[in-house]
Scaffold this motif. Structure first.
Motif, PDB file in Angstrom:
ATOM      1  N   UNK A 186       0.783  -1.229   0.000  1.00  0.00           N
ATOM      2  CA  UNK A 186       0.000   0.000   0.000  1.00  0.00           C
ATOM      3  C   UNK A 186       0.813   1.276   0.000  1.00  0.00           C
ATOM      4  N   UNK A 187       2.111   1.225  -0.344  1.00  0.00           N
ATOM      5  CA  UNK A 187       2.938   2.426  -0.355  1.00  0.00           C
ATOM      6  C   UNK A 187       2.754   3.187  -1.669  1.00  0.00           C
ATOM      7  N   UNK A 188       3.022   4.508  -1.636  1.00  0.00           N
ATOM      8  CA  UNK A 188       2.843   5.350  -2.806  1.00  0.00           C
ATOM      9  C   UNK A 188       4.030   6.310  -2.946  1.00  0.00           C
ATOM     10  N   UNK A 189       5.170   5.836  -3.446  1.00  0.00           N
ATOM     11  CA  UNK A 189       6.317   6.725  -3.656  1.00  0.00           C
ATOM     12  C   UNK A 189       6.002   7.770  -4.729  1.00  0.00           C
ATOM     13  N   UNK A 190       6.740   8.876  -4.683  1.00  0.00           N
ATOM     14  CA  UNK A 190       6.541   9.938  -5.661  1.00  0.00           C
ATOM     15  C   UNK A 190       7.135   9.555  -7.019  1.00  0.00           C
ATOM     16  N   UNK A 191       6.682  10.201  -8.103  1.00  0.00           N
ATOM     17  CA  UNK A 191       7.175   9.850  -9.453  1.00  0.00           C
ATOM     18  C   UNK A 191       8.688   9.894  -9.588  1.00  0.00           C
ATOM     19  N   UNK A 192       9.340  10.878  -8.924  1.00  0.00           N
ATOM     20  CA  UNK A 192      10.795  10.987  -9.025  1.00  0.00           C
ATOM     21  C   UNK A 192      11.492   9.740  -8.466  1.00  0.00           C
ATOM     22  N   UNK A 193      10.871   9.101  -7.489  1.00  0.00           N
ATOM     23  CA  UNK A 193      11.434   7.870  -6.925  1.00  0.00           C
ATOM     24  C   UNK A 193      11.569   6.812  -8.018  1.00  0.00           C
ATOM     25  N   UNK A 194      10.520   6.659  -8.815  1.00  0.00           N
ATOM     26  CA  UNK A 194      10.536   5.643  -9.876  1.00  0.00           C
ATOM     27  C   UNK A 194      11.593   5.966 -10.920  1.00  0.00           C
TER      28      UNK A 194
END
Length: 287
Positions: A116-124
């Motif tokens: 259920x985690x939601x990292x930010x786009x920059x993380x990807x």
């Protein structure tokens, strides 16, 4: 020490322990069959895990936790050890360690799907750059180098990432060391049978190094490392702390060169350093 800092410390210790897994497995499969190594390490760790659960009188998992424990067992108790042991019959540990650089991305993806985690786009972006460096290295070695070995390593990374994320999510309620112990106990009956079924006809030809390798993957890689790793993932976040795995190739290559005297090319070092740099950017945007 706050929870986040504790998570990173525990995760780092886990990575250090796991860094010796592939070199130790490489040594073990030189004299043992890969299937025996997989089952024996799980059986030994399972017996130790059962003893810990009994000594500390841990309550049984809830029925709703059983499916998650099965996933953990299939991913990190059976899947990753077996697939890597088979792969190491075709590639060196130095080569296989590079693929570990894909583990943070796989763990993060399953952290989103299962945790259920939601990292930010920059993380990807940073995670994908690190993974691209790893994939590029594998391609530069040539597909003909060992397509079987590389394919087995990629499959191992996928199932391991799932097992890491599932175990970390479960650790939030069940506890880090309890998760790996219950997963090992769940696998124990099958692993014991498989261990006796694949026993070598004779141990006369088995060298001391192979025994040391088996002991390491049984005690440290299969049990102690997970105590720190699952605790770290649960405390600091699956995606964030999972990026510490980018350090594992660096430590693993050093071990492969030092202990196994395997050749570590300058390209391997450059790729590893490039992947390690990605951890800092990914960590910043993990949440």
């Amino acid at each position: 020490m706050d929870k986040m800092a504790s998570g990173w410390v525990n995760g780092f210790v886990g990575v250090l322990i796991f860094s010796g897994s592939l070199p130790a497995t490489r040594v073990a499969v030189m004299d043992f069959d890969p299937t025996f190594v997989t089952s024996a390490r799980a059986a030994i760790a399972g017996l130790l895990g059962l003893a810990l659960l009994l000594v500390f009188r841990q309550k049984r998992p809830e029925q709703g936790d059983l499916l998650s424990l099965v996933i953990v067992a299939l991913g990190v108790v059976v899947g990753f050890p077996l697939l890597t042991a088979l792969a190491l019959k075709h590639v060196t540990s130095a080569h296989s360690i590079i693929f570990v650089g894909l583990l943070p991305l796989a763990t993060a993806i399953f952290g989103v799907l299962r945790g259920g985690e939601r990292p930010r786009p920059a993380f990807w972006l940073f995670s994908c750059v690190g993974s691209a460096l790893v994939a590029g290295f594998a391609l530069m070695q040539g597909v003909t180098a060992s397509p079987v070995g590389d394919g087995l390593m990629l499959a191992a990374i996928v199932v391991c990432g799932l097992g890491y994320a599932e175990g970390a999510a479960l650790s939030r309620g069940l506890g880090g060391w309890q998760v790996i112990c219950w997963a090992l106990v769940l696998s124990l009956p099958i692993m014991l049978v498989l261990t006796f079924a694949t026993l070598p006809p004779s141990f006369a030809a088995v060298g001391s190094n192979a025994w040391i390798g088996l002991a390491y993957v049984s005690l440290f890689s299969m049990l102690i490392g997970f105590v720190f790793w699952y605790r770290g993932l649960a405390q600091g976040g699956i995606a964030a702390v999972g990026q510490l795995q980018l350090l594992q190739p660096f430590f693993g290559l050093a071990l492969a060169a030092t202990l196994l005297h395997e050749q570590v090319s300058s390209l391997m070092v450059v790729v590893t350093l490039g992947v390690v740099l990605c951890v800092f950017g990914a960590k910043k945007f993990a949440r």
